[in-house]
Design an enzyme around this catalytic site. Structure first.
Site, PDB file in Angstrom:
ATOM      1  N   SER A   1       0.835  -0.909  -0.266  1.00  0.00           N
ATOM      2  CA  SER A   1      -0.235  -0.051   0.122  1.00  0.00           C
ATOM      3  C   SER A   1       0.892   1.159   0.096  1.00  0.00           C
ATOM      4  O   SER A   1       1.900   1.401   0.907  1.00  0.00           O
ATOM      5  CB  SER A   1      -0.659   0.334   1.384  1.00  0.00           C
TER       6      SER A   1
ATOM      7  N   LYS B   1      -1.829  -0.592  -4.408  1.00  0.00           N
ATOM      8  CA  LYS B   1      -2.283  -0.134  -3.879  1.00  0.00           C
ATOM      9  C   LYS B   1      -2.076   1.242  -3.725  1.00  0.00           C
ATOM     10  O   LYS B   1      -1.275   1.328  -3.005  1.00  0.00           O
ATOM     11  CB  LYS B   1      -3.175  -0.446  -2.743  1.00  0.00           C
TER      12      LYS B   1
ATOM     13  N   LYS C   1      -2.903   4.846  -2.597  1.00  0.00           N
ATOM     14  CA  LYS C   1      -4.319   5.722  -2.177  1.00  0.00           C
ATOM     15  C   LYS C   1      -4.358   7.204  -2.852  1.00  0.00           C
ATOM     16  O   LYS C   1      -3.532   7.527  -3.816  1.00  0.00           O
ATOM     17  CB  LYS C   1      -3.065   6.306  -0.780  1.00  0.00           C
TER      18      LYS C   1
ATOM     19  N   ASP D   1      -7.078   2.862  -2.593  1.00  0.00           N
ATOM     20  CA  ASP D   1      -7.989   3.355  -1.235  1.00  0.00           C
ATOM     21  C   ASP D   1      -8.412   4.813  -0.796  1.00  0.00           C
ATOM     22  O   ASP D   1      -7.542   5.357  -1.007  1.00  0.00           O
ATOM     23  CB  ASP D   1      -7.025   2.373  -0.932  1.00  0.00           C
TER      24      ASP D   1
ATOM     25  N   GLU E   1     -11.193   0.574  -3.086  1.00  0.00           N
ATOM     26  CA  GLU E   1     -11.558   0.517  -1.880  1.00  0.00           C
ATOM     27  C   GLU E   1     -12.404   1.136  -1.032  1.00  0.00           C
ATOM     28  O   GLU E   1     -10.986   2.166  -1.140  1.00  0.00           O
ATOM     29  CB  GLU E   1      -9.772  -0.643  -1.339  1.00  0.00           C
TER      30      GLU E   1
ATOM     31  N   ASP F   1     -13.247  -2.242   3.251  1.00  0.00           N
ATOM     32  CA  ASP F   1     -12.619  -1.864   4.646  1.00  0.00           C
ATOM     33  C   ASP F   1     -12.865  -1.406   5.862  1.00  0.00           C
ATOM     34  O   ASP F   1     -13.913  -2.828   6.372  1.00  0.00           O
ATOM     35  CB  ASP F   1     -10.905  -1.150   4.102  1.00  0.00           C
TER      36      ASP F   1
ATOM     37  N   LYS G   1      -8.988  -6.926   8.163  1.00  0.00           N
ATOM     38  CA  LYS G   1      -8.215  -6.855   8.939  1.00  0.00           C
ATOM     39  C   LYS G   1      -8.700  -7.321  10.469  1.00  0.00           C
ATOM     40  O   LYS G   1      -9.626  -6.797  10.912  1.00  0.00           O
ATOM     41  CB  LYS G   1      -8.095  -5.285   9.112  1.00  0.00           C
TER      42      LYS G   1
ATOM     43  N   GLY H   1      -3.554  -4.498   6.564  1.00  0.00           N
ATOM     44  CA  GLY H   1      -2.804  -4.268   7.245  1.00  0.00           C
ATOM     45  C   GLY H   1      -2.609  -2.639   7.857  1.00  0.00           C
ATOM     46  O   GLY H   1      -4.042  -1.525   7.805  1.00  0.00           O
TER      47      GLY H   1
END
Ligand code: OSB
Ligand code: MG
Length: 370
Positions: free
Chosen positions: A135, A161, A163, A188, A213, A238, A262, A290
């Protein structure tokens, strides 16, 4: 197993580089560790709450308070036939998933040691290595992001991934997709958009993303179901997923086609297994997310990721991406194929560096049966 002693420790750990999401930048991680003793064995777990309630409603402070006031009194001195019995003890408690997970997961470590099996085996794993992704936080420019992605792609990570947030999205993703046409790529948003942004979010369809996400409100599954109908890109939830019931809600409503599990957010190993089993039965791919964990949380995540149904690379990556020095030995290492070997030693399968943890502890509280 009789819980004889619980120690809660607060550590301050400096991240190698700040990690920025749509809810802000993290420079230091306040790591909360649970050290539990039962039947002469010691189990470890990490409470993954952040310092401020910006990811979910829990914080380091609320976790410490609920442990002290409610969860420790419910578990200390109590007899458990198996770690999977602990959630029943907490059945009347609303919320506080990460804090609850802290106690339950430490007992799972103890149970695995007592049965002399790796935690992954006790959970029912079928895999000896897990697939890893990374990420990558928000960056100053698309070019800086491209450099970061290049490093991780050449390290072998199987999925990248990114952000995103309004203003740092399409241009960034376009740059990465152009530079890396074939990688597994996802984004995400950590709830940075609203349903007014549908037309904007539809523009991501051209990038062939593996998933998007949690683009909308953290607590709103229904709005995601409306959005998913208007997108080709699969949605993954998530923040919205706390247990198997809201997982079922999300799948039945068509709010997500992929679930991020998670361990802390869902309240521990028992709940994570319920979600995993549900998704496996429904053919919904899952992966392990994570929370910038230290080695102890990471070791639990590795065990989780080895279960059936975790068919997509997760956010569980090498210790050295986050920490100059980690609290476990060996550190978590990732192969050049982007995999981590699931340890075959009993319990967590890593040596916990207690002396180092002691040195880094800034606050500590112990409860004993006598
Ligand atoms: O949304 O997955 C998230 C980190 C902190 C809070 C939320 C998230 C993240 C990450 C990093 O994406 C995952 C990791 O590398 O541990
Ligand atoms: Mg996320």
């Amino acid at each position: 197993m009789q819980v004889e002693e619980i120690t809660l420790r607060k550590l301050q750990m400096r991240l190698k580089a700040p990690f920025e999401t749509s809810f802000g930048a993290t420079y230091d991680r306040t790591v909360l560790l649970v050290e539990m003793r039962a039947d002469g064995l010691t189990g470890w777990s990490e409470i993954t709450a952040m310092e401020a309630p910006v990811f979910n409603s829990e914080t380091v402070g609320t976790s410490m308070a609920i442990l002290r006031d409610t969860l420790v009194p419910l578990t200390l001195g109590k007899q458990f036939g198996a770690a999977s019995e602990m959630p029943a003890t907490f059945a009347h408690i609303r919320g506080h998933e990460m804090a609850r997970a802290g106690l339950e997961n430490a007992l799972w470590d103890i149970e695995a040691q007592q049965k002399n099996v790796p935690l992954a085996k006790l959970l029912g794993n079928t895999r000896t290595e897990i697939q890893c992704g990374v990420s990558i936080g928000l960056q100053a420019s698309p070019e800086v992001l491209r450099e970061k992605v290049a490093v991780e792609v050449s390290a072998g990570y199987q999925r990248i991934k990114l952000k995103i947030k309004p203003g740092k999205d399409l241009e960034y993703v376009r740059t990465i997709r152009k530079a890396f046409p074939h990688i597994l790529l996802s984004v995400d948003a950590n709830s940075a958009y609203t349903l007014d942004d549908v037309a904007h979010l539809q523009r991501f369809d051209e990038f062939q993303l593996l998933m998007m996400e949690q683009p909308l409100w953290w607590d709103d599954i229904y709005s995601h179901s409306k959005l998913q109908k208007l997108l080709q890109t699969p949605l993954c939830l998530d923040e919205s997923i706390h247990h198997v019931r809201d997982t079922a809600t999300a799948i039945e409503l068509g709010a997500a086609r992929i679930i991020n599990i998670k361990l802390g957010r869902v309240g521990g190993h028992s709940s994570a297994r319920e979600i995993q089993a549900y998704c496996l039965a429904k053919n919904v791919p899952v992966w392990c997310g994570g929370m910038l964990e230290c080695g102890i949380g990471r070791a639990h995540n590795i065990a989780v990721s080895s279960l059936p149904g975790y068919t997509l690379p997760g956010d569980v990556s090498a210790s050295k991406r986050y920490w100059v020095e980690d609290v476990i030995e060996p550190e978590v290492e990732v192969s050049s194929q982007g995999t981590i070997r699931v340890p075959d030693k009993p319990g967590l399968g890593y040596h916990v560096r207690r002396e180092l943890i002691e040195r880094w502890t800034i606050e500590k509280q112990t409860w004993r049966t006598r």
